[in-house]
Design an enzyme around this catalytic site. Structure first.
Site, PDB file in Angstrom:
ATOM      1  N   ASN A  78       0.448  -1.225   0.337  1.00  0.00           N
ATOM      2  CA  ASN A  78       0.332  -0.095  -0.279  1.00  0.00           C
ATOM      3  C   ASN A  78       0.764   1.166   0.124  1.00  0.00           C
ATOM      4  O   ASN A  78       0.723   2.199  -0.616  1.00  0.00           O
ATOM      5  CB  ASN A  78      -0.649   0.090   1.623  1.00  0.00           C
ATOM      6  CG  ASN A  78      -2.049  -1.052   1.412  1.00  0.00           C
ATOM      7  OD1 ASN A  78      -2.592  -1.843   0.289  1.00  0.00           O
ATOM      8  ND2 ASN A  78      -2.541  -1.160   1.946  1.00  0.00           N
ATOM      9  N   THR A  86     -19.484  38.649 -28.611  1.00  0.00           N
ATOM     10  CA  THR A  86     -20.344  38.048 -27.464  1.00  0.00           C
ATOM     11  C   THR A  86     -21.725  37.853 -28.305  1.00  0.00           C
ATOM     12  O   THR A  86     -21.497  38.490 -28.948  1.00  0.00           O
ATOM     13  CB  THR A  86     -20.489  39.343 -26.536  1.00  0.00           C
ATOM     14  OG1 THR A  86     -21.460  40.269 -26.443  1.00  0.00           O
ATOM     15  CG2 THR A  86     -18.814  40.395 -25.328  1.00  0.00           C
ATOM     16  N   HIS A  87     -21.487  36.399 -27.548  1.00  0.00           N
ATOM     17  CA  HIS A  87     -22.791  36.666 -28.086  1.00  0.00           C
ATOM     18  C   HIS A  87     -22.949  35.398 -28.965  1.00  0.00           C
ATOM     19  O   HIS A  87     -23.811  35.814 -29.890  1.00  0.00           O
ATOM     20  CB  HIS A  87     -24.250  36.995 -27.755  1.00  0.00           C
ATOM     21  CG  HIS A  87     -24.135  37.133 -25.927  1.00  0.00           C
ATOM     22  ND1 HIS A  87     -25.563  36.972 -25.377  1.00  0.00           N
ATOM     23  CD2 HIS A  87     -24.189  37.965 -25.509  1.00  0.00           C
ATOM     24  CE1 HIS A  87     -24.883  37.358 -24.278  1.00  0.00           C
ATOM     25  NE2 HIS A  87     -25.037  38.296 -24.008  1.00  0.00           N
ATOM     26  N   SER A 105     -10.806  14.453 -47.495  1.00  0.00           N
ATOM     27  CA  SER A 105     -12.090  13.433 -47.077  1.00  0.00           C
ATOM     28  C   SER A 105     -11.379  12.440 -47.982  1.00  0.00           C
ATOM     29  O   SER A 105     -11.398  13.172 -49.170  1.00  0.00           O
ATOM     30  CB  SER A 105     -13.604  14.569 -47.730  1.00  0.00           C
ATOM     31  OG  SER A 105     -14.033  13.938 -48.016  1.00  0.00           O
ATOM     32  N   LYS A 120     -12.205  18.571 -49.973  1.00  0.00           N
ATOM     33  CA  LYS A 120     -12.016  19.388 -48.522  1.00  0.00           C
ATOM     34  C   LYS A 120     -10.348  19.215 -47.716  1.00  0.00           C
ATOM     35  O   LYS A 120      -9.973  18.333 -47.888  1.00  0.00           O
ATOM     36  CB  LYS A 120     -12.426  18.423 -47.893  1.00  0.00           C
ATOM     37  CG  LYS A 120     -14.155  18.454 -48.216  1.00  0.00           C
ATOM     38  CD  LYS A 120     -14.915  19.559 -47.860  1.00  0.00           C
ATOM     39  CE  LYS A 120     -14.724  19.812 -45.367  1.00  0.00           C
ATOM     40  NZ  LYS A 120     -15.635  18.122 -45.307  1.00  0.00           N
ATOM     41  N   ASN A 170      -9.826  19.291 -43.827  1.00  0.00           N
ATOM     42  CA  ASN A 170     -10.501  18.880 -42.633  1.00  0.00           C
ATOM     43  C   ASN A 170      -9.778  19.144 -40.865  1.00  0.00           C
ATOM     44  O   ASN A 170      -8.397  18.889 -41.452  1.00  0.00           O
ATOM     45  CB  ASN A 170     -11.390  17.696 -42.245  1.00  0.00           C
ATOM     46  CG  ASN A 170     -11.923  17.952 -43.547  1.00  0.00           C
ATOM     47  OD1 ASN A 170     -12.580  18.842 -43.561  1.00  0.00           O
ATOM     48  ND2 ASN A 170     -12.320  16.106 -43.724  1.00  0.00           N
ATOM     49  N   GLU A 203      -9.889  19.648 -33.575  1.00  0.00           N
ATOM     50  CA  GLU A 203     -11.113  18.649 -33.293  1.00  0.00           C
ATOM     51  C   GLU A 203     -11.751  18.016 -32.738  1.00  0.00           C
ATOM     52  O   GLU A 203     -12.221  18.181 -31.767  1.00  0.00           O
ATOM     53  CB  GLU A 203     -12.159  17.757 -34.960  1.00  0.00           C
ATOM     54  CG  GLU A 203     -12.817  19.327 -36.004  1.00  0.00           C
ATOM     55  CD  GLU A 203     -12.693  18.636 -37.157  1.00  0.00           C
ATOM     56  OE1 GLU A 203     -14.447  18.138 -37.387  1.00  0.00           O
ATOM     57  OE2 GLU A 203     -12.698  17.761 -37.967  1.00  0.00           O
ATOM     58  N   TYR A 229      -7.046   1.047   3.455  1.00  0.00           N
ATOM     59  CA  TYR A 229      -7.087   1.194   2.484  1.00  0.00           C
ATOM     60  C   TYR A 229      -8.021   0.096   1.797  1.00  0.00           C
ATOM     61  O   TYR A 229      -8.467  -1.600   2.765  1.00  0.00           O
ATOM     62  CB  TYR A 229      -5.402  -0.315   1.928  1.00  0.00           C
ATOM     63  CG  TYR A 229      -6.022  -0.347   0.462  1.00  0.00           C
ATOM     64  CD1 TYR A 229      -4.833   0.102  -0.751  1.00  0.00           C
ATOM     65  CD2 TYR A 229      -5.315  -2.120  -0.160  1.00  0.00           C
ATOM     66  CE1 TYR A 229      -5.209  -0.112  -1.592  1.00  0.00           C
ATOM     67  CE2 TYR A 229      -5.681  -1.975  -1.199  1.00  0.00           C
ATOM     68  CZ  TYR A 229      -5.618  -1.082  -2.323  1.00  0.00           C
ATOM     69  OH  TYR A 229      -5.035  -1.760  -3.381  1.00  0.00           O
TER      70      TYR A 229
END
Length: 395
Positions: free
Chosen positions: A110, A155-156, A279, A285, A287, A292, A319
């Site tokens: 332990n 913002t938002h 792709s 493409k 990516n 991601e 333990y």
């Protein structure tokens, strides 16, 4: 294979496979630390008159040789060993004879494994700090390279106030440095020496010197009382995983910004071909897979933290075998963060902002216009706010 707890009764192999799980494989990253702690323990036993010099020399030389062989890949901890502690003691005893059986006096698996784990965590924290600092430095370089380019501040998800690449990158760099400081704070718990607490109640009738092993291993303090050691299990680990989750959250948000900026609709940035993929069906493409997956692995970091906290929650004192299960999410969280920090600087080095594609809406200066009215005319801010708003309505 003789196990440290073996009392002669046969063991169903299914029990070994279930109880050992992946623990034997995970222990491979702790072998060097376990050897270091075992040598310190043996040196303490010798200083206390519990181990003669000849046996100490044999133990020290034997363990160092075994560790070197492990580092070279000559052997590894296998399921038949059950765990790293059993592997080391059996290998040592096979090599040096009865002296190998003396090293376990005054300790338990332990405190043995927890000591090795805390030594490992010290190095892991240093490596994580270094990686976070390097990532922050790569953002500094990006700010120096393209910092004067204007960006809309959102913002938002709406253009709100003017910003720059320097401000954008600097914000993330600052938070990463905050993460590095927070990672360092985990050492307060990691730097308590558990060695000598044995199974959680010390070693009766033995003159164990826990201060001696503390000094030899470079811990800040001895973890006292001995009953606190097992109660502490999972706390340093959860704290480290929390800081890892915060770090991954910061780089995940950074990645989310870059992926938004990389869309055709924004086209604020170019990403290097070496850090994008194609792709299988769409020839055009490219990516942003690296970013991601950085974003996605934030969820894994959160899950590792919750798993450790769930394992420890409501355990009784002393333990419990459940604590063995902490290693899986702990090591997984450390590894995914280190892997992320290792690739991030190179990925950021190829980011280029497209000044010709960045457009700031004229209304983005509205707050600055209101502030200017307050300064020039001495009117209340709310009046300036209303006047600027009315003016924008008419456009």
């Amino acid at each position: 294979m003789t196990r440290l707890w073996d009392k002669g009764a046969p063991l169903d192999e299914r029990v070994l496979r279930y109880t050992a799980g992946d623990d034997h494989a995970l222990d491979n990253r702790l072998v060097a630390y376990d050897v270091r702690a075992s040598i310190a323990h043996a040196e303490m036993l010798s200083a206390q008159g519990l181990l003669d010099k000849q046996d100490l020399d044999a133990i020290r030389d034997g363990l160092n040789a075994i560790a070197a062989e492990h580092a070279r890949g000559d052997w590894s901890v296998l399921l038949e060993h059950e765990d790293g502690q059993t592997a080391l003691e059996n290998l040592l005893t096979a090599r040096i004879g009865d002296a190998g059986k003396r090293v376990h006096l005054g300790r338990s698996r332990n405190d043995q494994v927890l000591t090795a784990l805390r030594l490992y965590l010290r190095d892991a924290i240093d490596e994580l700090q270094s990686g976070v600092t390097a990532a922050a430095g790569s953002l500094d370089e990006l700010a120096q390279r393209e910092g004067e380019i204007q960006l809309p501040g959102y913002t938002h998800m709406q253009q709100a106030m003017p910003s720059t690449v320097a401000l954008w990158a600097g914000g993330f760099a600052s938070e990463l440095r905050d993460d590095a400081e927070a990672l360092a704070s985990v050492k307060r718990r990691v730097q308590k020496s558990p060695l000598g607490s044995a199974a959680g109640y010390g070693s009766p009738n033995l003159p164990i010197d826990r201060e001696d092993t503390r000094k030899r291993l470079g811990f800040d303090t001895v973890h006292d009382p001995v009953t606190a050691v097992q109660l502490s299990r999972g706390k340093a680990e959860a704290q480290l995983l929390f800081e890892i989750a915060m770090t991954m959250q910061d780089v995940g948000r950074l990645s989310a910004d870059l992926m938004l900026f990389y869309t055709q609709e924004f086209s604020f940035v170019e990403l290097p071909d070496a850090f994008t993929t194609g792709s299988s069906i769409m020839p055009q493409k490219r990516n942003p897979d690296v970013f991601e997956l950085i974003r996605g692995r934030t969820a894994t970091a959160h899950a590792c933290l919750l798993e450790v906290m769930g394992i420890v929650a409501k355990l009784p004192s002393g333990y419990q075998r459940d604590l063995q299960l902490i290693k899986v999410p702990l090591f997984r969280g450390i590894d995914l963060c280190l892997d992320t920090l290792a690739i991030l600087p190179s990925a950021l080095a190829g980011v280029r902002f497209r000044k010709d594609r960045i457009r700031l809406d004229p209304s983005i200066h509205a707050a600055a216009d209101a502030n200017e009215l307050v300064v020039k005319e001495g009117i209340p801010f709310r009046e300036a706010y209303r006047r600027v708003g009315e003016k924008l309505k008419k456009k």
